[in-house]
Write an enzyme that holds these catalytic residues in place. Structure first.
Site, short mmCIF file in Angstrom:
data_model
loop_
_atom_site.label_atom_id
_atom_site.label_comp_id
_atom_site.label_asym_id
_atom_site.label_seq_id
_atom_site.Cartn_x
_atom_site.Cartn_y
_atom_site.Cartn_z
N SER A 10 -6.86 2.87 4.45
CA SER A 10 -6.34 1.91 5.42
C SER A 10 -6.93 0.54 5.12
CB SER A 10 -6.72 2.34 6.83
OG SER A 10 -6.52 1.23 7.70
N HIS A 35 -2.32 2.43 3.06
CA HIS A 35 -1.94 2.52 4.49
C HIS A 35 -2.14 1.15 5.12
CE1 HIS A 35 -1.33 4.71 8.30
NE2 HIS A 35 -2.25 3.90 8.80
N ASP A 37 -1.83 -1.08 8.57
CA ASP A 37 -1.78 -0.98 10.02
C ASP A 37 -1.30 -2.29 10.63
OD1 ASP A 37 -2.84 1.70 10.62
OD2 ASP A 37 -4.62 0.96 9.55
N MET A 39 -0.38 -4.31 13.96
CA MET A 39 -0.66 -4.30 15.41
C MET A 39 -0.26 -5.63 16.02
SD MET A 39 -4.42 -2.54 15.41
CE MET A 39 -4.86 -1.21 14.29
N HIS A 68 2.27 1.59 8.99
CA HIS A 68 2.12 2.18 10.32
C HIS A 68 2.33 1.07 11.35
CE1 HIS A 68 -1.04 4.16 13.25
NE2 HIS A 68 0.16 4.07 13.80
N MET A 70 2.44 -0.43 14.88
CA MET A 70 1.96 -0.29 16.26
C MET A 70 2.41 -1.54 17.00
SD MET A 70 -1.78 1.21 15.22
CE MET A 70 -1.60 0.69 13.51
N MET A 139 -2.43 10.92 15.08
CA MET A 139 -3.58 10.06 15.34
C MET A 139 -4.72 10.92 15.89
SD MET A 139 -2.49 7.07 14.51
CE MET A 139 -4.04 6.24 14.89
N ASP A 177 -4.74 10.32 10.82
CA ASP A 177 -5.25 8.94 10.81
C ASP A 177 -6.27 8.75 11.92
OD1 ASP A 177 -5.56 6.20 10.62
OD2 ASP A 177 -3.48 5.71 11.16
#
Ligand code: DX5
Ligand code: ZN
Length: 219
Positions: A10, A35, A37, A39, A68, A70, A139, A177
């Site tokens: 990540s 990966h 992330d 957000m 991913h 979010m 998660m 994750d």
């Protein structure tokens, strides 16, 4: 004997001032995927990066970019992330009104489609949609931050989703994750996981440690 898991570092734990170098270093150290992330400070209480960063990193990526999301609402941003170079796009069921439509849209746009399970999300969410899913992401923390402690309560969910995948006969990646360390990695693989995300456990110690850190996660 479980097969060798896919390791997806990540980038949340990388040095954001040197992201291109970090991507190259972690790939040279054996990363199978990257990966990423995303957000928005609304769906989760933290803000990270957007499609322009994915686009900037794409020329440095020699492995699939596992994005991913979010963010909510998620649908208006699918195209931007896939055009930027996302190979796999995973969404939380809570981030839009029609999960089935969202997954179909991701595939239409040319990426692989993933569903993410928060610790409180039930496996039944995808019971009637196994044909629309390429990846399931469990998660093992509440999303929003790296460096949290693995929630052992999620191991039974990994096992339940493993059974659903096996019953479907489909080739669906089962990824975990959050709080993944060499110790918890073993538990996840034994429960049926085939891919592991790790931020802290990969990036700790700096570039000289990445290869050993990744090897330790493979067990
Ligand atoms: C958190 C992210 C994770 C996080 C994992 O919302 O989805 O990918 O970076 O970090 P570690 O491995 O440090 O728990
Ligand atoms: Zn993640």
């Amino acid at each position: 004997m479980s097969p060798r898991p896919i390791i997806a570092p990540s980038l949340l734990a990388a040095d954001f001032a040197r992201l291109g170098e970090e991507v190259r270093a972690v790939q040279a150290a054996g990363a199978d995927w990257l990966h990423i992330d995303v957000m928005d400070g609304h769906f989760v209480p933290n803000i990270t990066l957007g499609p322009d960063i994915v686009k900037a990193l794409k020329p440095h990526a020699t492995v699939p970019m596992d994005v991913h999301l979010m963010i909510a609402p998620v649908d208006p941003f699918l195209e931007a992330f896939i055009e930027a170079g996302a190979d796999i796009v995973s969404v939380h069921p809570e981030s839009g009104p029609h999960l089935n439509r969202t997954l179909k849209r991701i595939r239409q746009l040319g990426a692989r489609a993933g569903v993410v399970f928060n610790p409180s999300t039930s496996p039944s969410v995808i019971e009637w949609m196994m044909d629309e899913v390429d990846l399931i992401l469990v998660m093992s923390i509440n999303p929003g931050f790296g460096g949290q402690t693995f929630m052992h309560s999620q191991l039974a969910k990994i096992e339940a989703l493993r059974r659903m995948i096996d019953a479907s006969g489909r080739d669906i990646v089962l990824e975990v994750d959050g709080g993944v360390t060499p110790e918890t990695a073993r538990l996840c693989v034994d429960a049926g996981a085939t891919a592991l995300v790790a931020g802290t456990a990969v990036f700790r110690g700096g570039p000289d440690a990445y290869a050993a850190n990744i090897a330790a996660l493979r067990g």
